[in-house]
Design a protein around this motif. Structure first.
Motif, PDB file in Angstrom:
ATOM      1  N   ASP A  78       0.678  -1.317   0.123  1.00  0.00           N
ATOM      2  CA  ASP A  78      -0.359   0.229  -0.165  1.00  0.00           C
ATOM      3  C   ASP A  78       0.539   0.812  -0.081  1.00  0.00           C
ATOM      4  N   ARG A  79       2.140   1.151   0.895  1.00  0.00           N
ATOM      5  CA  ARG A  79       3.180   1.903   1.061  1.00  0.00           C
ATOM      6  C   ARG A  79       4.295   1.909   1.208  1.00  0.00           C
ATOM      7  N   VAL A  80       5.133   2.984   0.416  1.00  0.00           N
ATOM      8  CA  VAL A  80       6.551   2.361   0.266  1.00  0.00           C
ATOM      9  C   VAL A  80       7.579   3.115   0.876  1.00  0.00           C
ATOM     10  N   VAL A  81       8.258   3.581   1.273  1.00  0.00           N
ATOM     11  CA  VAL A  81       9.714   4.093   2.025  1.00  0.00           C
ATOM     12  C   VAL A  81      11.198   3.967   1.459  1.00  0.00           C
ATOM     13  N   VAL A  82      11.476   4.665   0.621  1.00  0.00           N
ATOM     14  CA  VAL A  82      12.259   4.390  -0.220  1.00  0.00           C
ATOM     15  C   VAL A  82      13.671   4.643   0.541  1.00  0.00           C
ATOM     16  N   MET A  83      14.531   3.625   0.448  1.00  0.00           N
ATOM     17  CA  MET A  83      16.262   4.070   2.019  1.00  0.00           C
ATOM     18  C   MET A  83      17.093   3.986   0.415  1.00  0.00           C
ATOM     19  N   GLU A 126       2.249   7.426  -5.805  1.00  0.00           N
ATOM     20  CA  GLU A 126       2.780   8.396  -5.501  1.00  0.00           C
ATOM     21  C   GLU A 126       3.630   8.697  -6.083  1.00  0.00           C
ATOM     22  N   ILE A 127       4.225   7.490  -4.580  1.00  0.00           N
ATOM     23  CA  ILE A 127       5.980   7.337  -5.222  1.00  0.00           C
ATOM     24  C   ILE A 127       6.448   6.992  -6.587  1.00  0.00           C
ATOM     25  N   TYR A 128       5.516   6.176  -7.464  1.00  0.00           N
ATOM     26  CA  TYR A 128       5.229   5.614  -8.802  1.00  0.00           C
ATOM     27  C   TYR A 128       5.066   6.936  -9.996  1.00  0.00           C
ATOM     28  N   SER A 130       5.018  -5.673 -13.306  1.00  0.00           N
ATOM     29  CA  SER A 130       5.392  -4.529 -13.743  1.00  0.00           C
ATOM     30  C   SER A 130       5.149  -3.200 -12.833  1.00  0.00           C
ATOM     31  N   PRO A 131       6.586  -2.014 -12.306  1.00  0.00           N
ATOM     32  CA  PRO A 131       6.425  -1.210 -11.703  1.00  0.00           C
ATOM     33  C   PRO A 131       5.411  -0.754 -11.475  1.00  0.00           C
TER      34      PRO A 131
END
Lengths: 547, 304
Positions: A224-229, A242-244, A521-522
């Motif tokens: 559902d949500r993602v955090v990018v490190m 949102e991120i994509y 697919s991303p």
């Protein structure tokens, strides 16, 4: 403030090594609510696995040290909890599955015993635990669960082993499942099935899932949500969409741009005299037919992608062409001469025209040789190519060609990153000025952004030097922007062979379509091969745990 | 599983046949048996008579066939000094050695597993450094020196243990204690090394993620995986004890096969020497079959 299921606050982890202190995780914060699916996206060295190991208390201390922060589970800090209470959390409240299920299952105990142990260790009676284990195995789709209970990890396939791991993790109905690269080592079609299973189980149990991955496709599929490190810090957080659609941080943008399969497809030119003409190659190991009559042509300067899942025979083909493994029958005409009929001395001369780049540069580069020695070794073996006086100069040229510099010459492989090491392996292959390079999964072990760079490098070499490539991969999107032709292999046979456009746009065979469909697919709006699981009214095999 | 045992036993049998061939031909190659068996001052006539009596004038292959027949029926000739069948003499001594080896290796293995595992669990800690030091000393100390020092301290100074011979439980203590030290030192280090590897493995990580307690992690998850290299070394050390701990047996006057061999060589009791070689070799072959079995029991990947 409402209490989250899991809240990581300003967590910092460092490792004390001989080379100094490495700050693996630098003050990161994120949270996860009940039933939520959060992905931590990052490449190798980003600290994404370290942060999840900290939740599970799996960091070896020393050399590791949690230098600051809190990990709150239902508001209680796991880091300050008494040891016995802390141990009870693992498996009961929070469970974890890992990337490589073969090495993460104990090889000397039966699968049934290991699943039961997850329950008995938290106080369940042995007979009850075995009964429950049987039901779990049935639920995760292991065939013949009664027999499977008595089998050992090495008797299962990779996908089945991961299902076993999932059964074990879910044994006590945890509130949170941490999945660290759960599908990275699996074939694409198997990956799709395992992700589908995870999604189903998440719906049934309502558990929260924290998925750690480098793969945007997996994120889009499950989270559902993602955090990018990146490099130990958290650079961006948001919903998957949102991120994509609207990445803010340059690193996120780079990651999304690097996802393969978006560039312009090659249009191969007219086909004339083939450089390599392979006819009816067969190879059996005992009663197992690894290659069942492979035939294809490769033109000079062309790239032939060979795509297939594990066991399809693609690596056997590469080894047969290089005569690292002798084929049983068939011919491979190289400029009119049969490779398979060459005498050892003729083969030695021909080796310089045919080079190979392997999957894992850590293993294919001798750790005790400097880069100069590694590359110049080719000229030690073929001394007539280059006088010794020119070796240094030529190594410098080759390094420049693969995007490294002359000063790297005296260093050892361990001083480089994975991507740089693969560049060294490519430079080594180039040393003999080959006309064909066979790349066996040459980019599979690399991070997405590095993968893109290496493919770009190979493409440049092809344009500038006219080198032909046989490019072996297990994943279709990777070859889309690079290859001229694609050969899809399954169980030792070519199931489809055509230009890149033919195979991607009008695949004729069901297997090719399945492979394409299974590729994730991303784009979160383009959910791939796995349909949404049926909603709440589906049969629920795992009953809710009563508190 | 049965097929596995059969295969391993067959492989051992082949080596055993090779050994019998070697023992026979080597004993014929070391010189004229008549010269070896008879006293130095024996006349040529006596030697001729001896050769005729023992069939030493027959073609070598005939002699070999006869020897194989004898071995197969358990007839290894007479002991020249004791006027009893050589095999009986050897088996009597071997029983002593066997018990000595079994008791010593059981104690060694048990102690080494506990010490090595605990050292590995807190590797780099005080206990680990202490046990590493002790095991290094143990592995390096010469056993003849240790035996003599032990006799001086416990038998002479304190006079609580007998110096040599057999007869009571007390007679076993010093030989076992002295034989214990070196294999213990070696095996502790092997256990520790294997356990450090096993404890940092991925499956131990999984066990910790399941919430398994430290005890079962060490002694159930890691130990069984770490046992494979340990078993190899245990077998190796046990073999050297079965061969007869020559020095230690001699110092303590322990009537084992090592002492018997030395005595028989000095007394030129050739049949006893040959019988001793054969018996210890068969024992070591049997032990190797047991070790293969232990491998298979511990690791299902070998079984399948």
């Amino acid at each position: 403030m409402a209490e989250h299921l899991l809240e990581v606050r300003n967590l910092s982890v460092e490792f004390h090594t001989a080379a100094g202190v490495v700050h693996a995780v630098k003050s990161i914060s994120y949270h996860l609510d009940k039933g939520e699916k959060l992905a931590i996206l990052g490449e190798s060295g980003s600290g994404k696995s370290v942060s999840s190991s900290a939740i599970m208390n799996l960091i070896d201390m020393p050399p590791g040290r949690i230098s600051g922060g809190e990990i709150l589970l239902d508001g209680r800090d796991l880091l300050t909890m008494p040891a016995e209470e802390r141990r009870e959390v693992n498996g009961r409240r929070v469970a974890m599955i890992f990337q490589d299920p073969l090495s993460h299952l104990n090889p000397v105990y039966s699968v049934g015993w290991q699943i039961a142990e997850a329950m008995t260790t938290h106080g369940l009676a042995g007979s009850k635990a075995r009964e429950e284990g049987l039901r779990l195995l049935r639920r995760v789709g292991i065939p013949e669960p009664e027999r499977a209970m008595r089998k050992y990890p090495h008797e299962f396939s990779g996908g089945q082993r991961q299902r076993v791991m999932i059964a074990m993790a879910l044994a006590l109905r945890p509130d949170l499942l941490i999945a660290d690269e759960p599908t990275t080592a699996l074939d694409v079609t198997v990956q799709a099935e395992v992700l589908k299973l995870l999604k189903e189980l998440q719906r049934e149990t309502g558990m929260a899932v924290l998925i750690i991955t480098h793969d945007l496709g997996v994120v889009a599929e499950i989270a559902d949500r993602v955090v990018v490190m990146e490099k130990g810090t958290l650079v961006e957080a948001g919903t998957v969409r949102e991120i994509y659609k609207n990445p803010q941080h340059p690193y996120t943008r780079k990651l999304i741009a690097a996802a393969p399969g978006k560039g312009v497809m090659h249009e191969p030119g007219a086909r004339a005299e083939p450089l390599l003409s392979v006819r009816d190659v067969r190879k059996t190991y005992g009663s197992f037919e690894a290659l069942k009559g492979i035939s294809f042509d490769l033109m000079p300067g062309e790239t032939m992608a060979v795509v297939g899942e594990s066991g399809s025979g693609k690596s056997t083909l590469a080894r047969a062409l290089l005569r690292l493994d002798e084929p049983d029958s068939g011919t491979a005409l190289w400029k009119g001469r049969d490779l398979f009929a060459l005498s050892p001395s003729e083969l030695y001369k021909l080796r310089r025209d045919l080079q190979m780049v392997f999957q894992d540069p850590t293993q294919s580069l001798n750790p005790r040789m400097t880069v100069f020695q590694l590359i110049s070794e080719a000229w030690v073996i073929h001394p007539d190519i280059l006088p010794k006086a020119r070796w240094r100069e030529r190594v410098a040229e080759l390094l420049a060609q693969v995007g490294l510099s002359a000063e790297h010459m005296s260093r050892y492989p361990h001083q480089f990153s994975g991507g740089q090491r693969q560049r060294i392996a490519i430079a080594r292959a180039l040393a003999l000025e080959p006309q064909l390079i066979i790349c066996d999964e040459a980019v599979s072990a690399l991070d997405v952004s590095v993968q893109a760079q290496v493919i770009e490098l190979l493409d440049k070499l092809r344009r500038e030097m006219g080198i032909a490539f046989i490019f072996i991969a297990h994943d279709l999107p990777v070859v889309r922007d690079f290859a001229d032709h694609v050969m899809v292999m399954q169980q030792g046979e070519i199931v489809e062979l055509g230009t890149i456009r033919e195979v991607f746009e009008t695949p004729r065979q069901a297997y090719t379509r399945a492979l394409l469909a299974a590729s994730l697919s991303p784009d979160p709006d383009a959910k791939a091969g796995c349909p949404e699981p049926p909603a709440a009214d589906a049969e629920i095999l795992i009953p809710k745990r009563s508190h | 599983m049965l097929r596995f045992i059969r295969q391993r036993a067959l492989a051992s049998l082949i080596s055993l046949i090779g050994l019998i061939v070697m023992v026979f031909f080597l004993s014929r190659m070391t010189g004229d048996p008549a010269a070896l068996f008879l006293p130095v001052e024996a006349s040529a006539e006596m030697k001729d008579q001896f050769r005729e009596l023992h069939g030493l004038n027959d073609p070598i292959l005939v002699q070999f066939a006869r020897y194989v027949g004898d071995v197969a029926t358990g007839d290894l000739g007479q002991s020249l000094r004791k006027a009893r069948p050589a095999l009986d003499v050897v088996l009597e001594a071997f029983t002593w050695t066997l018990w000595l080896a079994i008791i010593t290796m059981t104690l060694v293995t048990g102690a080494a597993i506990v010490v090595g595992s605990l050292g590995a669990f807190r590797s780099g800690g005080f206990f680990d450094r202490f046990s590493s030091m002790i095991s290094l000393v143990g592995a390096s100390v010469p056993d003849f020196w240790l035996a003599i020092v032990a006799i001086v301290i416990f038998s002479i100074n304190f006079a609580i243990l007998p110096t040599s011979g057999t007869g009571s439980v007390l007679h076993w203590i010093l030989p076992i204690a002295v034989l214990f030290v070196r294999p213990f030192g070696i095996i502790v280090q092997v256990v520790r090394g294997a356990m450090v590897g096993a404890l940092s493995s991925a499956y131990v990580k999984t066990a910790r993620a399941k919430g398994v307690k430290s005890g079962p992690i060490i002694f159930i998850h890691a130990l069984r995986n770490a046992m494979l290299p340990v078993i190899t070394v245990v077998g190796d050390q046990a073999a050297s004890l079965l061969n007869g701990a020559v020095v230690v047996e001699t110092i303590f006057g322990f009537p084992g096969v090592g002492k018997l061999m030395i005595d028989s060589i000095l007394q030129r009791d050739f049949n006893v020497v040959l019988a001793a070689i054969l018996v210890t070799a068969i024992a070591i072959f049997l032990m190797n079959v047991l070790i293969d079995l232990a491998y298979a029991l511990l690791d299902p990947r070998i079984r399948h």
